[in-house]
Structures are given as C-alpha cells and as structure tokens.
Design a protein around this motif. Structure first.
Motif, PDB file in Angstrom:
ATOM      1  N   LEU A   1       0.778  -1.329   0.119  1.00 43.53           N
ATOM      2  CA  LEU A   1       0.043   0.132  -0.088  1.00 43.53           C
ATOM      3  C   LEU A   1       1.045   1.333  -0.061  1.00 43.53           C
ATOM      4  N   HIS A   2       0.704   2.126  -1.074  1.00 42.45           N
ATOM      5  CA  HIS A   2       1.426   3.370  -1.243  1.00 42.45           C
ATOM      6  C   HIS A   2       0.572   4.460  -1.250  1.00 42.45           C
ATOM      7  N   THR A   3       0.682   5.082  -0.070  1.00 43.42           N
ATOM      8  CA  THR A   3      -0.140   6.311   0.253  1.00 43.42           C
ATOM      9  C   THR A   3       0.168   7.522   0.750  1.00 43.42           C
ATOM     10  N   ILE A   4      -0.273   8.706   0.608  1.00 42.11           N
ATOM     11  CA  ILE A   4      -0.207   9.848   1.330  1.00 42.11           C
ATOM     12  C   ILE A   4      -0.694   9.598   2.654  1.00 42.11           C
ATOM     13  N   GLY A   5      -0.246  10.071   3.658  1.00 37.71           N
ATOM     14  CA  GLY A   5      -0.668  10.293   5.095  1.00 37.71           C
ATOM     15  C   GLY A   5      -0.678  11.420   5.899  1.00 37.71           C
ATOM     16  N   ASN A   6      -1.474  11.530   6.993  1.00 37.11           N
ATOM     17  CA  ASN A   6      -1.448  12.657   7.754  1.00 37.11           C
ATOM     18  C   ASN A   6      -0.904  12.186   9.375  1.00 37.11           C
ATOM     19  N   ASN A   7      -0.338  12.996   9.983  1.00 37.22           N
ATOM     20  CA  ASN A   7       0.277  12.745  11.381  1.00 37.22           C
ATOM     21  C   ASN A   7      -0.484  12.530  12.646  1.00 37.22           C
ATOM     22  N   HIS A   8      -1.866  12.775  12.335  1.00 33.99           N
ATOM     23  CA  HIS A   8      -2.905  12.395  13.429  1.00 33.99           C
ATOM     24  C   HIS A   8      -4.186  12.028  12.570  1.00 33.99           C
ATOM     25  N   ARG A   9      -5.011  11.353  13.710  1.00 26.33           N
ATOM     26  CA  ARG A   9      -6.147  10.642  13.072  1.00 26.33           C
ATOM     27  C   ARG A   9      -7.386  11.440  12.772  1.00 26.33           C
ATOM     28  N   ASN A  10      -7.435  12.784  13.393  1.00 24.75           N
ATOM     29  CA  ASN A  10      -8.492  13.625  13.481  1.00 24.75           C
ATOM     30  C   ASN A  10      -8.351  14.706  12.454  1.00 24.75           C
ATOM     31  N   ALA A  11      -7.320  14.531  11.501  1.00 27.30           N
ATOM     32  CA  ALA A  11      -6.997  15.573  10.600  1.00 27.30           C
ATOM     33  C   ALA A  11      -8.081  16.004   9.539  1.00 27.30           C
ATOM     34  N   TYR A  12      -8.218  16.942   8.933  1.00 27.25           N
ATOM     35  CA  TYR A  12      -9.341  17.086   8.197  1.00 27.25           C
ATOM     36  C   TYR A  12      -8.857  17.421   6.856  1.00 27.25           C
ATOM     37  N   THR A  13      -9.566  17.142   5.686  1.00 28.74           N
ATOM     38  CA  THR A  13      -9.163  17.286   4.229  1.00 28.74           C
ATOM     39  C   THR A  13      -9.325  18.844   4.250  1.00 28.74           C
ATOM     40  N   ASP A  14      -8.321  19.448   3.380  1.00 25.72           N
ATOM     41  CA  ASP A  14      -8.205  21.052   3.204  1.00 25.72           C
ATOM     42  C   ASP A  14      -9.316  21.064   2.338  1.00 25.72           C
ATOM     43  N   LEU A  15     -10.183  22.164   2.731  1.00 24.96           N
ATOM     44  CA  LEU A  15     -11.695  22.465   1.937  1.00 24.96           C
ATOM     45  C   LEU A  15     -11.279  22.884   0.556  1.00 24.96           C
ATOM     46  N   TRP A  16     -10.313  23.538   0.386  1.00 24.70           N
ATOM     47  CA  TRP A  16      -9.921  23.974  -1.049  1.00 24.70           C
ATOM     48  C   TRP A  16      -9.753  22.808  -1.782  1.00 24.70           C
ATOM     49  N   THR A  17      -8.764  22.096  -1.414  1.00 23.32           N
ATOM     50  CA  THR A  17      -8.541  20.684  -2.179  1.00 23.32           C
ATOM     51  C   THR A  17      -9.724  19.730  -2.237  1.00 23.32           C
ATOM     52  N   GLU A  18     -10.643  19.891  -1.333  1.00 18.00           N
ATOM     53  CA  GLU A  18     -11.623  18.827  -1.684  1.00 18.00           C
ATOM     54  C   GLU A  18     -12.533  19.482  -2.713  1.00 18.00           C
ATOM     55  N   LYS A  19     -12.691  20.763  -2.527  1.00 12.98           N
ATOM     56  CA  LYS A  19     -13.683  21.189  -3.625  1.00 12.98           C
ATOM     57  C   LYS A  19     -12.951  21.096  -5.100  1.00 12.98           C
TER      58      LYS A  19
END
Length: 382
Positions: free
Chosen positions: A265-283
C-alpha cells in the motif's frame, strides 16, 4: 538598531492600513507587498477580508481569481505550515468537516466516480505533458535518481522487489492509473496483471498502450473485487478510500490475497487521525479525498493483515511535485486556450502548495507491506 529594523519590516506597505492578515503572516515571516519570493502581493484589498472569513477556501479561491500573487508559492506554504498557522487558524467549517466524515460515508459507491470525472479525466494529453514517460502520478523515489523518469522507474522497481514478484504470478493493481506499475511488472517481471480504475480516460489509455501485454483493466469500484491474486498493490489510490471504508478496503485485500500473498500500500498520510481534508483541495482537486493516519491503517488491518514493513519517503514528494510543476509551466502554452487562466492558477496553486506541505513534513508518504494474517500463528518466515 535591530529592533527598529524589525519594526520597519512588519509595517504594512504605504497607502494601506494594517490588516489582521498582516499579523497572521508575520508569524511566518511573510509580508504583504514585500520584496522576497515568498511575500504575498495583494491586487485587491477586499481579498484579505475573504481570507480571514473563509480561511483555506478563501485563500485558494482569491488566488484563482487573481486577487493576490506569490512568486514562490511553495516557499509561501512551507513557511505558513512550519509556523503552525494552519493549526491555529480554524473555524467551524473544519470541525463540521471532521464530524461529517464520521457521520457520513463521503466515499460511497455512488460518489466513487466523482474524482475520476473531475480530476483524472482531464485528458491524457494534459497528464502526458506533466508526468514522466510512463505517466506515473505518485511520488518518485529519488535516492539515486537525477531525472523524473529515473525516479519513477526506481519507485516501480522498488515496489516489484518488495512484492517479490516472480514470473507467472497474478498481480492486482487497485487504482492502476495509466498503468505504469502493471506495465512495468508485466514487462520486467513477466507477471499477469489486472488493474481497476474509476477513470474512463485511464482505462482507454492502458488498453491502447499495453495491448500486447497480459494486462486487463476494469472500470470498477474496489469493493466489488473477489478474485484471488498472488500479489496486490495500490499506489496513490488509498487517499480516496475514506475512514468509513478503511476496514472494507482491508477486508477486500484479505479476501483477494492468496494464503502466502503480499500487498503493498503506497499512500499519502497525515500525522494524526483527526486531521481534516483541506476544504479548497476537496472542492477543486480531490472530491472526497481523505488522508489516513498510522493508527487508522493499523485499526483497519487488525487481524486481517500483518504489517511486515513501513517505509516513509515523503520528503521525495517535494521534489516530485516541483518536477511536475516545471513540466506543467513549460507545456502550459499548448493548453492555455483549452483550460483557461483560472485553471492555470488553480493547478499551479495545487502543485506548489503541496510541495510546500511535504517540504515541511506536514504530509507523509508511506509504503506499507502487508502479508495475510494467519490465525495459527504461522508467518511468511516460518
């Protein structure tokens, strides 16, 4: 004397009043209308109010409209993130985004094709101009590489060696993109390959480019997979799975993996589990995108798969993104009439802001190697 110079640096440009954004950016040593490559140049003063009110979404949208510029957006974001401004400046929208991701399945089957249509189906010609010769749209491995092509081939070979591919094996690539891994594995390691994608453009490209190789690609959601495979890989796709579906993904992998199989599994990851997706990126870039934490990966694989190896080379994503940006800028004149100035600013903002994020280690890139869990306690080495 030093104090007087510092006070002078922090003063707003002549002809404009000091704004809250001045104070926020000063924490990252960024000036409005300053002279350094990372300083923000304002073309419309009202944009500052919108940035304060709408945070990352306002920042990105005002840039797309041309309300402000930064010569080196990668340096701008690197400084913002290193100063922790993204952690300190949040509003209710982010809290709601995190809550919504727990309450709703934002990456359901009905939504799974959205990102393919919005992002990956922009056109094969566009991605051919930006990526390497194999169209590998994920982080390169630059340890001994000098060019983008070399870095991407090194990454593909690294995956094949970690999977211990041997002639005659069946390899499943979940989210196969334009077929760089399955094409490489079929050519160099003589394995039979099956890919799944949610992009019609990608599927058509693979079918044409690798027509002479033992490769089959399905336009299919990963949750529908049931066939057995010796090896499974997923490169740059898990970012679209979402926390509601992490366990489902691992259950699918366990179901499709042979007794002595391996999955990478090759994936970008966050440092903590409650991180949010940047709103601009998601849109604008990755609708439904969500980055996992190490803990979430562990929870999802619990008693299904055994983590055999974890490799982090997220620092190479900075260099990969800068190489993509260089290609994008060089070839943009061929696409300017087709996509327009707003798209140009959006794409430049996307590539360079993410380069700054990886440079500051706010985001990570993991390769995790899994084997199938054995209730009898046996391992691949026993």
């Amino acid at each position: 004397m030093a104090s007087e110079q510092q006070d002078a640096v922090e003063m707003p440009a002549i002809g404009r009043s000091r704004h809250l954004v001045d104070d926020i950016l000063a924490k990252a040593d960024i000036q409005i209308n300053g002279e350094r490559p990372w300083d923000l140049q304002v073309h419309r003063e009202a944009a500052l109010d919108e940035i304060v009110a709408r945070h990352s979404l306002g920042l990105g949208e005002t840039y797309m409209r041309g309300d402000w510029d930064v010569q080196a957006i990668d340096q701008f974001f690197h400084r913002l993130l290193m100063a922790g401004i993204n952690s300190n400046v949040k509003n209710w929208r982010y809290s709601w985004r995190v809550l919504r991701s727990y309450m709703m399945n934002l990456q359901s089957k009905n939504r799974s094709y959205d990102v393919g249509e919005q992002h990956y189906d922009l056109g094969n010609e566009f991605y051919t101009s930006m990526l390497d010769s194999r169209l590998t749209y994920s982080c390169g491995y630059w340890k001994e590489a000098e060019t983008l092509d070399e870095a991407q081939e090194a990454k593909l070979d690294l995956i094949c060696r970690k999977l211990e591919l041997k002639p005659g094996m069946r390899l499943l690539d979940i989210g196969c993109g334009w077929g760089s891994l399955i094409g490489y594995a079929a050519q160099k390691y003589q394995v039979e390959c099956v890919g799944v994608t949610i992009s019609r453009e990608q599927r058509a490209y693979v079918a044409e480019r690798y027509a002479e190789l033992p490769i089959t690609v399905h336009l299919q959601d990963y949750r529908e997979l049931k066939e057995p495979f010796d090896r499974i890989a997923s490169v740059g796709m898990f970012e679209h799975v979402g926390r509601k579906n992490y366990r489902t993904f691992m259950e699918m992998a366990e179901r499709c993996l042979s007794k002595d199989g391996l999955m990478l599994l090759h994936t970008i990851g966050n440092n903590h589990r409650n991180a949010y997706t940047d709103l601009w990126t998601e849109k604008y870039i990755f609708p439904g995108g969500e980055l996992p934490s190490p803990g979430q990966l562990g929870d999802a694989a619990d008693r299904l798969l055994v983590g055999e190896d974890l490799h982090n080379f997220g620092y190479y994503y900075d260099k990969t993104l800068m190489a993509w940006h260089e290609n994008f800028e060089q070839n943009w004149p061929h696409f300017a009439d087709r996509y327009g100035q707003r798209f140009y600013r959006m794409w430049r903002y996307y590539l360079l802001s993410y380069a700054g994020a990886f440079r500051g280690r706010t985001l990570q890139l993991w390769q995790v190697l899994y084997s199938k869990f054995r209730a009898d306690g046996a391992t691949r080495l026993s």
